[in-house]
Motif scaffolding. Structure first.
Motif, PDB file in Angstrom:
ATOM      1  N   LYS C 302       0.843  -1.214   0.000  1.00 47.42           N
ATOM      2  CA  LYS C 302       0.000   0.000   0.000  1.00 47.42           C
ATOM      3  C   LYS C 302       0.862   1.241   0.000  1.00 47.42           C
ATOM      4  CE  LYS C 302      -3.221  -0.804   3.325  1.00 47.42           C
ATOM      5  NZ  LYS C 302      -4.522  -1.149   3.895  1.00 47.42           N
ATOM      6  N   GLU C 303       1.956   1.173   0.748  1.00 43.35           N
ATOM      7  CA  GLU C 303       2.809   2.357   0.841  1.00 43.35           C
ATOM      8  C   GLU C 303       3.428   2.676  -0.503  1.00 43.35           C
ATOM      9  OE1 GLU C 303       5.451   2.258   4.374  1.00 43.35           O
ATOM     10  OE2 GLU C 303       6.725   3.511   3.083  1.00 43.35           O
ATOM     11  N   LYS C 304       3.880   1.617  -1.191  1.00 44.73           N
ATOM     12  CA  LYS C 304       4.582   1.864  -2.447  1.00 44.73           C
ATOM     13  C   LYS C 304       3.626   2.221  -3.586  1.00 44.73           C
ATOM     14  CE  LYS C 304       7.616  -0.540  -5.675  1.00 44.73           C
ATOM     15  NZ  LYS C 304       8.978  -0.268  -5.960  1.00 44.73           N
ATOM     16  N   TYR C 305       2.458   1.577  -3.599  1.00 35.13           N
ATOM     17  CA  TYR C 305       1.607   1.730  -4.777  1.00 35.13           C
ATOM     18  C   TYR C 305       0.315   2.479  -4.524  1.00 35.13           C
ATOM     19  CZ  TYR C 305       4.699  -1.795  -6.770  1.00 35.13           C
ATOM     20  OH  TYR C 305       5.796  -2.486  -7.215  1.00 35.13           O
ATOM     21  N   ASP C 306       0.039   2.855  -3.269  1.00 33.62           N
ATOM     22  CA  ASP C 306      -1.161   3.648  -2.977  1.00 33.62           C
ATOM     23  C   ASP C 306      -2.469   2.922  -3.143  1.00 33.62           C
ATOM     24  OD1 ASP C 306      -0.211   7.013  -3.947  1.00 33.62           O
ATOM     25  OD2 ASP C 306      -0.443   6.045  -2.003  1.00 33.62           O
ATOM     26  N   VAL C 307      -2.460   1.621  -3.401  1.00 36.18           N
ATOM     27  CA  VAL C 307      -3.724   0.866  -3.444  1.00 36.18           C
ATOM     28  C   VAL C 307      -3.523  -0.445  -2.719  1.00 36.18           C
ATOM     29  CG1 VAL C 307      -4.882   1.643  -5.545  1.00 36.18           C
ATOM     30  CG2 VAL C 307      -3.061  -0.030  -5.690  1.00 36.18           C
ATOM     31  N   ASN C 308      -4.658  -1.086  -2.383  1.00 37.76           N
ATOM     32  CA  ASN C 308      -4.569  -2.419  -1.806  1.00 37.76           C
ATOM     33  C   ASN C 308      -4.124  -3.404  -2.880  1.00 37.76           C
ATOM     34  OD1 ASN C 308      -5.515  -2.448   1.014  1.00 37.76           O
ATOM     35  ND2 ASN C 308      -7.298  -1.451   0.100  1.00 37.76           N
ATOM     36  N   PRO C 309      -3.373  -4.427  -2.507  1.00 42.24           N
ATOM     37  CA  PRO C 309      -3.021  -5.438  -3.494  1.00 42.24           C
ATOM     38  C   PRO C 309      -4.211  -6.335  -3.774  1.00 42.24           C
ATOM     39  CG  PRO C 309      -2.154  -6.065  -1.357  1.00 42.24           C
ATOM     40  CD  PRO C 309      -2.801  -4.728  -1.179  1.00 42.24           C
ATOM     41  N   VAL C 310      -4.345  -6.744  -5.004  1.00 42.07           N
ATOM     42  CA  VAL C 310      -5.343  -7.738  -5.356  1.00 42.07           C
ATOM     43  C   VAL C 310      -4.973  -9.017  -4.584  1.00 42.07           C
ATOM     44  CG1 VAL C 310      -5.824  -9.312  -7.250  1.00 42.07           C
ATOM     45  CG2 VAL C 310      -6.033  -6.872  -7.597  1.00 42.07           C
ATOM     46  N   PRO C 311      -5.961  -9.725  -4.021  1.00 46.28           N
ATOM     47  CA  PRO C 311      -5.615 -10.877  -3.179  1.00 46.28           C
ATOM     48  C   PRO C 311      -4.615 -11.843  -3.789  1.00 46.28           C
ATOM     49  CG  PRO C 311      -7.955 -10.483  -3.029  1.00 46.28           C
ATOM     50  CD  PRO C 311      -7.407  -9.466  -3.993  1.00 46.28           C
ATOM     51  N   SER C 312      -4.708 -12.109  -5.081  1.00 41.41           N
ATOM     52  CA  SER C 312      -3.834 -13.136  -5.645  1.00 41.41           C
ATOM     53  C   SER C 312      -2.444 -12.630  -5.983  1.00 41.41           C
ATOM     54  CB  SER C 312      -4.481 -13.719  -6.899  1.00 41.41           C
ATOM     55  OG  SER C 312      -4.738 -12.680  -7.801  1.00 41.41           O
ATOM     56  N   ALA C 313      -2.200 -11.334  -5.837  1.00 42.79           N
ATOM     57  CA  ALA C 313      -0.885 -10.810  -6.218  1.00 42.79           C
ATOM     58  C   ALA C 313       0.223 -11.376  -5.344  1.00 42.79           C
ATOM     59  CB  ALA C 313      -0.886  -9.283  -6.122  1.00 42.79           C
ATOM     60  N   VAL C 314      -0.124 -11.775  -4.150  1.00 42.41           N
ATOM     61  CA  VAL C 314       0.884 -12.241  -3.205  1.00 42.41           C
ATOM     62  C   VAL C 314       1.596 -13.488  -3.707  1.00 42.41           C
ATOM     63  CG1 VAL C 314      -0.730 -13.676  -1.909  1.00 42.41           C
ATOM     64  CG2 VAL C 314       1.262 -12.734  -0.768  1.00 42.41           C
ATOM     65  N   ASN C 315       0.959 -14.225  -4.606  1.00 42.81           N
ATOM     66  CA  ASN C 315       1.602 -15.440  -5.101  1.00 42.81           C
ATOM     67  C   ASN C 315       2.935 -15.137  -5.770  1.00 42.81           C
ATOM     68  OD1 ASN C 315      -0.429 -17.568  -4.530  1.00 42.81           O
ATOM     69  ND2 ASN C 315      -1.717 -16.252  -5.778  1.00 42.81           N
ATOM     70  N   ALA C 316       2.992 -14.043  -6.492  1.00 41.68           N
ATOM     71  CA  ALA C 316       4.238 -13.683  -7.162  1.00 41.68           C
ATOM     72  C   ALA C 316       5.271 -13.206  -6.146  1.00 41.68           C
ATOM     73  CB  ALA C 316       3.973 -12.587  -8.186  1.00 41.68           C
ATOM     74  N   TYR C 317       4.807 -12.517  -5.136  1.00 43.07           N
ATOM     75  CA  TYR C 317       5.695 -12.045  -4.059  1.00 43.07           C
ATOM     76  C   TYR C 317       6.390 -13.237  -3.414  1.00 43.07           C
ATOM     77  CZ  TYR C 317       6.938  -9.574   0.307  1.00 43.07           C
ATOM     78  OH  TYR C 317       7.589  -9.016   1.380  1.00 43.07           O
ATOM     79  N   ASP C 318       5.590 -14.226  -3.076  1.00 43.28           N
ATOM     80  CA  ASP C 318       6.160 -15.398  -2.421  1.00 43.28           C
ATOM     81  C   ASP C 318       7.071 -16.181  -3.346  1.00 43.28           C
ATOM     82  OD1 ASP C 318       3.496 -16.411  -0.084  1.00 43.28           O
ATOM     83  OD2 ASP C 318       4.929 -14.751  -0.086  1.00 43.28           O
ATOM     84  N   GLN C 319       6.696 -16.262  -4.625  1.00 44.28           N
ATOM     85  CA  GLN C 319       7.533 -16.954  -5.608  1.00 44.28           C
ATOM     86  C   GLN C 319       8.940 -16.406  -5.591  1.00 44.28           C
ATOM     87  OE1 GLN C 319       6.183 -15.888  -9.389  1.00 44.28           O
ATOM     88  NE2 GLN C 319       4.618 -17.429  -9.544  1.00 44.28           N
TER      89      GLN C 319
END
Lengths: 287, 322, 406
Positions: C302-319
């Motif tokens: 949120k801090e970096k992009y000013d919006v909430n992340p879409v729920p499934s975006a975290v999959n790439a983060y964890d990858q």
């Protein structure tokens, strides 16, 4: 079968949207013989402008519609002067290419400026009217009303005003019109202005009822052409009947068959009509 | 005359050597893809450039050829060497079916009617999940079986198959346009009423032209699927038809070299404009508008003009020397 | 004539200028990404891309990785596949051939991921870590070098069906993106379990990704008098379905499988209209249920992009953290070594999601990771965590293994 009337009403509402698009396109294509592929993109772009104004200043739905119409008119006239007029006397394929290129430019500029996410014009006009088993939302009612007003207004203008007569003269024979002293350049701009105004209204409603997204221009204009040719070029009643016919058929088609074929109906009907009557349902102007 | 022949032969020889040059497999892929597009564009050129009817149906025929060959070879187990010609025939049949109603219209109308057909075909491809795999398409399409021990699943070898197909196509178009049929096409383009007056059966020749375009479009499609081993509806949209139209116009409508140049430009240009990815299509479209304003006859014409200027300069120099 | 000369010169100059190229630094590890960044699938692809970039930034800021005594930072090369499998395959070829990339992440669209997996599955020297793409077959083709963080759609469908039946729903109408593999798979398992728990499906209708007018389908379904309606589909058409359900005065409960953010829904609906709607999905970033690491991820995003992340975006983060941890643990950049490590490793400590391990490992023998499934309900402008839906990950893993043998 009590959803019959609801489906019919849905069809008329969607049909109204198609009428707005097709009528504007019909004037431009009919009078100036320009396949204005960017017509849908103009609708989209002015819709976006309306969206920005509404969301920044919390304006209401009527402001949105008017802004969209005004903006579209301006864009339309600019396009005519800057892009189409230089190739007005060149072989027709040139205006064809210009039209396609304009569509690409406007669609992609919109993507760059607005992003590819869809946006909706939110309004507080959320009432819903019930007539027996049939439901009509406030926003859809406004679409019906606006279409009625604009179509009637355009008809009266074309039939009774001096400019309207000049436009009809140009569409019948451009050179003869020039000979009798009509300023065809001015008429061209007016035609684009009128046609684009209708597109502006359509764009606003697309944003109000559904959503706007940069790629919608192409899709919209293709349906517009289908309605136009189906109804018969240059025919007011033809375009209206064509728009309603396609709107209603799409709704019943989805109900009876499946929604995956929704977009097919317009084009299949078009082909069928053309096979039997190449000039369209009400067309008499030849091809 | 002789100069032209020499240049032509050199170019053909060069094209046979390309896989041996160390250009990388991705660039070889681009060249192969461009060659497939040459066939597509040459096909479109017949109805558009030579006969004067701009058709937005070419991507539809590309798709019909592609799916036909894919389904026949994968589901019915027919040899790819047979399914490709079958795909050409099937595309031709569709050409006749679509051409019949479409050719009763002209000009912009014709364009829009052909556009409607492409939409119908595309929606059908997307929705008939059982038949066409819907949006996800059909994977694992076989390569042509080996002939003389050549393994056609290798991209380098398939390149030659495409190349030879292109050469056959170009030869065919060349002969076609030299014949009476070709001249009839051009007459129709120049002045339909006059053509009719001198006894050319309009419907017959227009249908023939459209059907040939369809068959070549289908040929390109069939070659395409056995190259990518995968097919889905995305390349068969109205947008792709528009790209084909642009390829023909950019290169030079109604010439034989035109579609070749146009095809390569359409494939390679996006690669070079990748830096400005967001703005790419805008730059593209603006270039197009400028071209229509200033260079309406396409790049072939530009080259011709440049070539002639050089020639005339050389001629003048030798004159002043005298 | 002069005009033409100038035009020509400008054209050529323009092309030359734009034909730039970049070369990699020798202490940079190249990571490739293929995601839909434009077009309709960008609603899932763009946020995923953002999450990936966030992870890389965090890793690089913390000093990167050390392999064999050398320090490295990560550099991302991303390509837009526009949701089109042909583009995805082309981008994959480019990454491997021209850019020399060995690890390709991202993958929001199933069709693209499947086409690319067919292209590089079991190929030497390429590792594919899949994010949002939910189709089952991505992990059942037996490709050793393909791993996925997000569980297949069917894994959530089953528990969801049971959940809806448990809520007391007897007659259910369904309107969804049923021709799309991921929703079709979800629904297949959902239907089975819903019916097994005593429910009846009174009507099934579908919509396409680009559709916005669902009146006809809704009219048809509502005429069957269902207790509730279930809407599995992409957030954009689903949002309109919800809006139109409210317009048509539907008074039953609304269950969904959509994965949209508050921002995406509030574009289309009022908060009031959204209240009470359920979302039945794998535990992604639905914040109340998350670990501290997960909550930090959402805050940082949120801090970096000013919006909430879409729920499934975290999959790439964890990858990305999987890749980094694997490289560190194996002390190698070679794909073969990394594959061995990934098959054995536990979930990285920096991973934002909480995984259910199979035999103590993050990935099962098919290359699939599992989280739990949750029911969320909209309240006051956001998704609130309701409860965990009973799920058996090991059971499902065995099911996948069976599927892959076919």
């Amino acid at each position: 079968m009590d959803i019959f009337f609801q489906l019919l009403l849905n069809g008329v509402v969607i049909g109204s949207y198609y009428i707005l698009i097709a009528l504007g396109l019909s004037i431009i294509f009919g009078v100036l013989d320009i396949p204005h592929f960017a017509h849908g993109s103009v609708a989209m772009f002015s819709g976006y402008i309306a969206y920005i104004v509404v969301s920044s200043y919390n304006a209401n739905i009527f402001v949105a519609i008017i802004i969209s119409i005004i903006f579209a008119t301006i864009i339309g006239v600019i396009l005519e002067i800057v892009a189409y007029r230089p190739v007005a006397n060149a072989p027709p394929i040139n205006s064809f290419i210009i039209a396609l290129a304009l569509m690409m430019v406007i669609d992609n500029v919109a993507t760059v400026i607005f992003g590819s996410n869809q946006v909706s014009i939110k309004s507080s006009s959320n009432q819903v009217f019930n007539f027996g088993s049939v439901t009509l939302s406030e926003q859809r009612l406004y679409l019906l009303l606006t279409t009625f007003i604009l179509v009637t207004g355009l008809y009266i203008f074309m039939k009774y005003s001096k400019t309207g007569k000049a436009i009809r003269a140009v569409s019948q024979n451009k050179e003869a019109a020039q000979i009798v002293g009509i300023n065809t350049n001015r008429i061209s701009s007016i035609v684009f202005g009128l046609g684009s105004a209708m597109a502006g209204a359509a764009g606003a409603f697309m944003g109000i009822l559904f959503a706007l997204y940069p790629a919608m221009g192409g899709h919209t204009v293709m349906k517009g052409f289908a309605v136009l040719i189906l109804g018969g070029l240059g025919s007011f009643p033809g375009t209206i009947i064509g728009g309603l016919l396609i709107g209603i058929t799409e709704n019943f088609g989805v109900a009876l068959l499946s929604s995956s074929y929704k977009d097919l109906f317009a084009f299949v009907i078009l082909i069928i009509v053309l096979v039997f009557k190449p000039s369209g349902l009400f067309g008499n102007r030849g091809l | 005359m002789n100069k032209k022949r020499i240049i032509l032969t050199l170019i053909i020889l060069f094209s046979f050597v390309i896989p041996f040059l160390d250009i990388g497999s991705y660039n070889l892929h681009l060249v192969s893809y461009s060659l497939i597009w040459v066939i597509l564009a040459q096909g479109l050129n017949v109805i558009q450039g030579f006969t004067g009817y701009v058709s937005i149906a070419q991507a539809g025929f590309f798709g019909i050829g592609a799916y036909s060959s894919a389904i026949l070879s994968l589901n019915l187990g027919i040899s790819v060497w047979l399914t490709i010609p079958l795909a050409i025939v099937i595309s031709g049949i569709f050409g006749i079916l679509i051409g019949y109603p479409a050719l009763r219209t002209q000009g912009h109308y014709f364009a829009i009617v052909t556009m409607s057909f492409t939409m119908i075909i595309w929606v059908f491809m997307m929705s008939s999940v059982k038949f066409t795999g819907g949006e996800e398409g059909i994977p694992n399409i076989p390569s042509p079986s080996s002939v003389f021990g050549i393994d056609f699943s290798l991209k380098e070898n398939y390149y030659y198959l495409i190349l030879i197909s292109v050469l056959i196509t170009i030869l065919f178009i060349y002969r076609l346009m030299q014949s009476r049929v070709g001249r009839a096409f051009i007459t129709i383009r120049e002045n339909e009423q006059l053509a009719q007056a001198v006894g050319i059966s309009l419907l017959k020749y227009k249908m023939l032209s459209f059907t040939i375009s369809a068959m070549l479009g289908g040929f390109a499609g069939a070659l395409y699927v056995h190259y990518t081993h995968f097919v889905n509806p995305t390349p068969f949209t109205v947008d792709y038809s528009l790209n084909a139209i642009l390829a023909v116009i950019l290169g030079g409508s109604g010439t034989i070299i035109g579609p070749i140049i146009g095809a390569f430009i359409m494939i390679f240009l996006p690669e070079y404009l990748r830096i400005a990815e967001e703005y790419r299509l805008i730059i593209y479209a603006v270039m197009l508008i400028l071209i229509v304003f200033y260079m309406p006859k396409g790049i072939t014409n530009l080259i011709k003009i440049a070539y002639n200027k050089v020639l005339s300069k050389v001629a003048r120099k030798s004159e002043t020397k005298k | 004539m002069k005009k033409i000369k100038i035009m020509y010169a400008l054209l050529v100059a323009g092309l030359l200028i734009l034909a730039g190229c970049s070369s990699g630094d020798s202490n940079e590890i190249l990571v490739g990404e293929v995601d839909p960044l434009t077009d309709s699938a960008a609603v899932y692809g763009a946020p995923q891309s953002d999450a990936l970039k966030l992870a890389i930034e965090e890793i690089n800021d913390a000093g990167g990785v050390t392999v064999d005594g050398e320090d490295y930072t990560f550099k991302l090369i991303d390509y837009d596949d526009k949701g089109d499998p042909n583009e995805a395959v082309s981008a994959t070829q480019k990454l491997i051939d021209r850019d020399g990339v060995k690890y390709i992440l991202g993958w929001a669209v199933s069709a693209s991921a499947m086409a690319a997996a067919d292209e590089l599955g079991n190929k030497d020297d390429v590792l594919m870590l899949v994010g949002n793409a939910g189709a089952q077959s991505i992990v059942t083709q037996g490709y050793d070098n393909v791993f996925r963080t997000r569980p297949p759609a069917g894994y959530t469908g089953g528990p969801a069906g049971e959940f809806v039946a448990d809520q007391g729903v007897k007659k259910l109408a369904v309107l969804g993106q049923l021709e799309d593999a991921i929703y079709a798979e979800y629904y297949e398992h959902f239907k089975e379990s819903f019916e097994a728990n005593g429910g009846e499906i009174v009507g099934e209708e579908s919509f396409q990704l680009s559709e916005r007018d669902m009146y006809t389908q809704l009219n048809k379904l509502m005429s069957k008098n269902p207790d509730a309606i279930f809407v599995p589909g992409s957030v954009e058409p689903a949002a309109f379905t919800f809006k139109q359900l409210r317009e048509l005065s539907f008074d039953g409960d609304i269950y969904g499988f959509t994965g949209g953010t508050p921002e995406q829904f509030s574009e289309v609906l009022d908060d009031e209209q959204m209240n009470g709607i359920y979302d039945l999905r794998p535990l992604e970033t639905t914040y109340a249920a998350m670990s501290d690491v997960g909550k930090d991820y959402v805050e940082n995003f949120k801090e970096k992009y000013d919006v909430n992340p879409v729920p499934s975006a975290v999959n790439a983060y964890d990858q990305m953290y999987v890749l980094k941890t694997a490289i560190e643990n194996a002390d190698s950049l070679e794909v073969d070594d990394l594959i061995k490590e990934i098959n054995e490793m536990e979930p990285p400590k920096e991973a934002a999601l909480t995984y259910i391990t199979i035999d103590g490992k993050m990935y099962d023998p098919n290359g699939q990771a599992f989280t739990t499934n949750v029911a969320m309900q909209w309240e006051d402008g956001d998704w609130k965590f309701l409860e965990e839906m009973e799920t058996d990950a090991e059971e499902y893993s065995k099911f996948l293994t069976e599927e892959s043998k076919k």
